[in-house]
Scaffold this motif. Structure first.
Motif, mmCIF file in Angstrom:
data_model
loop_
_atom_site.group_PDB
_atom_site.id
_atom_site.type_symbol
_atom_site.label_atom_id
_atom_site.label_comp_id
_atom_site.label_asym_id
_atom_site.label_seq_id
_atom_site.Cartn_x
_atom_site.Cartn_y
_atom_site.Cartn_z
ATOM 1 N N GLY A 161 0.794 -1.219 0.000
ATOM 2 C CA GLY A 161 0.000 0.000 0.000
ATOM 3 C C GLY A 161 0.824 1.265 0.000
ATOM 4 O O GLY A 161 0.417 2.291 -0.572
ATOM 5 N N ALA A 162 2.019 1.213 0.589
ATOM 6 C CA ALA A 162 2.846 2.415 0.665
ATOM 7 C C ALA A 162 3.360 2.858 -0.698
ATOM 8 O O ALA A 162 3.700 4.027 -0.881
ATOM 9 C CB ALA A 162 4.024 2.172 1.609
ATOM 10 N N ASP A 163 3.430 1.938 -1.646
ATOM 11 C CA ASP A 163 3.970 2.275 -2.960
ATOM 12 C C ASP A 163 2.890 2.586 -4.002
ATOM 13 O O ASP A 163 3.215 3.107 -5.076
ATOM 14 C CB ASP A 163 4.809 1.104 -3.491
ATOM 15 N N LEU A 164 1.640 2.264 -3.709
ATOM 16 C CA LEU A 164 0.614 2.372 -4.736
ATOM 17 C C LEU A 164 0.358 3.815 -5.160
ATOM 18 O O LEU A 164 0.139 4.088 -6.339
ATOM 19 C CB LEU A 164 -0.690 1.730 -4.247
ATOM 20 N N ASP A 169 0.382 7.949 -9.264
ATOM 21 C CA ASP A 169 0.686 9.331 -9.631
ATOM 22 C C ASP A 169 1.712 9.417 -10.758
ATOM 23 O O ASP A 169 1.633 10.297 -11.622
ATOM 24 C CB ASP A 169 1.221 10.101 -8.415
ATOM 25 N N THR A 170 2.674 8.492 -10.743
ATOM 26 C CA THR A 170 3.782 8.580 -11.693
ATOM 27 C C THR A 170 3.491 7.858 -13.001
ATOM 28 O O THR A 170 3.844 8.354 -14.080
ATOM 29 C CB THR A 170 5.061 7.992 -11.066
ATOM 30 N N TYR A 171 2.852 6.682 -12.917
ATOM 31 C CA TYR A 171 2.663 5.846 -14.104
ATOM 32 C C TYR A 171 1.205 5.528 -14.400
ATOM 33 O O TYR A 171 0.915 4.813 -15.363
ATOM 34 C CB TYR A 171 3.443 4.536 -13.942
ATOM 35 N N ASP A 172 0.291 5.997 -13.568
ATOM 36 C CA ASP A 172 -1.137 5.751 -13.765
ATOM 37 C C ASP A 172 -1.435 4.251 -13.795
ATOM 38 O O ASP A 172 -2.221 3.769 -14.614
ATOM 39 C CB ASP A 172 -1.632 6.418 -15.043
ATOM 40 N N CYS A 173 -0.790 3.504 -12.913
ATOM 41 C CA CYS A 173 -1.046 2.074 -12.822
ATOM 42 C C CYS A 173 -0.762 1.603 -11.409
ATOM 43 O O CYS A 173 0.011 2.228 -10.680
ATOM 44 C CB CYS A 173 -0.207 1.286 -13.828
ATOM 45 N N THR A 174 -1.367 0.502 -11.025
ATOM 46 C CA THR A 174 -1.143 -0.067 -9.696
ATOM 47 C C THR A 174 -1.048 -1.586 -9.758
ATOM 48 O O THR A 174 -1.381 -2.277 -8.815
ATOM 49 C CB THR A 174 -2.285 0.321 -8.731
ATOM 50 N N TYR A 175 -0.613 -2.126 -10.875
ATOM 51 C CA TYR A 175 -0.620 -3.582 -11.017
ATOM 52 C C TYR A 175 0.355 -4.260 -10.056
ATOM 53 O O TYR A 175 1.274 -3.647 -9.535
ATOM 54 C CB TYR A 175 -0.346 -3.994 -12.461
ATOM 55 N N LYS A 215 9.857 0.582 -23.520
ATOM 56 C CA LYS A 215 8.859 1.338 -22.799
ATOM 57 C C LYS A 215 8.555 0.595 -21.522
ATOM 58 O O LYS A 215 8.777 -0.610 -21.421
ATOM 59 C CB LYS A 215 7.593 1.511 -23.627
ATOM 60 N N ASN A 216 8.051 1.254 -20.535
ATOM 61 C CA ASN A 216 7.752 0.632 -19.261
ATOM 62 C C ASN A 216 6.473 1.210 -18.692
ATOM 63 O O ASN A 216 6.112 2.348 -18.967
ATOM 64 C CB ASN A 216 8.892 0.865 -18.257
ATOM 65 N N HIS A 217 5.790 0.390 -17.865
ATOM 66 C CA HIS A 217 4.594 0.819 -17.143
ATOM 67 C C HIS A 217 3.553 1.446 -18.075
ATOM 68 O O HIS A 217 3.030 2.511 -17.811
ATOM 69 C CB HIS A 217 4.973 1.824 -16.039
#
Length: 218
Positions: A161-164, A169-175, A215-217
């Motif tokens: 949860g601390a990283d989500l 915010d940075t990559y628009d993803c939470t996978y 490319k990433n994320h």
């Protein structure tokens, strides 16, 4: 994704990966596959799904590790990521797309789905060029069951949860990334990822930066 892209993406990714890292991508996927399978077999009684539910033949069981490495490799080619940055939910289904009898993906051993080189090439050939046209589909099911359990285990780690917020915010993803599962499955070596800040709260994970392939994320 067009058919022409499917016919060339694995070969192009392999060439780029070998130039950048000096190894075939399948080689780098193998330790993750071995660790994931060992974790799954050790935790079968705690999982709601396991290889026992995958309806594999006795001759298939020894090839599940090859199938896991292959679903990682093919997903790396699709998204141009190193293993640690793979989306577990996405990666667990990748081999199923390629192995389906009813799909339009290239067949194993063809230019569009080339066999790997390196120390585990023989294991790949035994799994995917056995002469049994249904084995790849069965192995895809087995790999999917292993990664299904690992996905749900990893998604429940409280420290995620601390990283989500940072990822969103940075990559628009939470996978759920494969790197997050590393401590659970016994991967203790540093894990190369595009952005170590995505994994800074995972206890026991040493995340180190690597230059992005393409490319990433996404």
């Amino acid at each position: 994704m067009t058919e022409d892209y499917r016919d060339t993406m694995v070969g192009r990714h392999t060439e780029e990966y070998v130039v950048r890292f000096g190894r075939h991508p399948y080689t780098d996927c193998w330790p993750w596959a071995e660790a994931a399978l060992a974790w799954s077999r050790a935790n079968e009684q705690h999982l709601g799904w396991s290889l026992r539910n995958a309806h594999l033949g006795e001759d298939d069981l020894g090839h599940v590790v090859a199938a896991l490495a292959e679903t990682f490799r093919l997903n790396m080619a699709r998204h141009a990521r190193t293993p640690g940055d793979l989306d577990l939910d996405n990666a667990r289904s990748e081999l199923g797309y390629w192995a389906s009898r009813h799909g339009s993906y290239p067949k194993p051993g063809t230019p569009g789905w080339p066999e790997p080189s390196g120390p585990y090439a023989d294991r790949w050939r035994s799994a995917f060029l056995s002469g049994d046209p249904l084995r790849p589909e069965r192995l895809a099911r087995g790999a999917g069951y292993v990664l299904h359990g690992l996905l749900f285990h990893t998604a429940k780690l409280p420290e995620r949860g601390a990283d989500l917020a940072y990822r969103l915010d940075t990559y628009d993803c939470t996978y759920v990334a494969l790197a997050e599962a590393a401590p659970s499955i016994g991967i203790t070596a540093p894990v190369q990822v595009a952005d170590p800040l995505c994994y800074r709260s995972i206890r026991g994970l040493i995340a180190v930066p690597v230059s992005p392939l393409v490319k990433n994320h996404e």
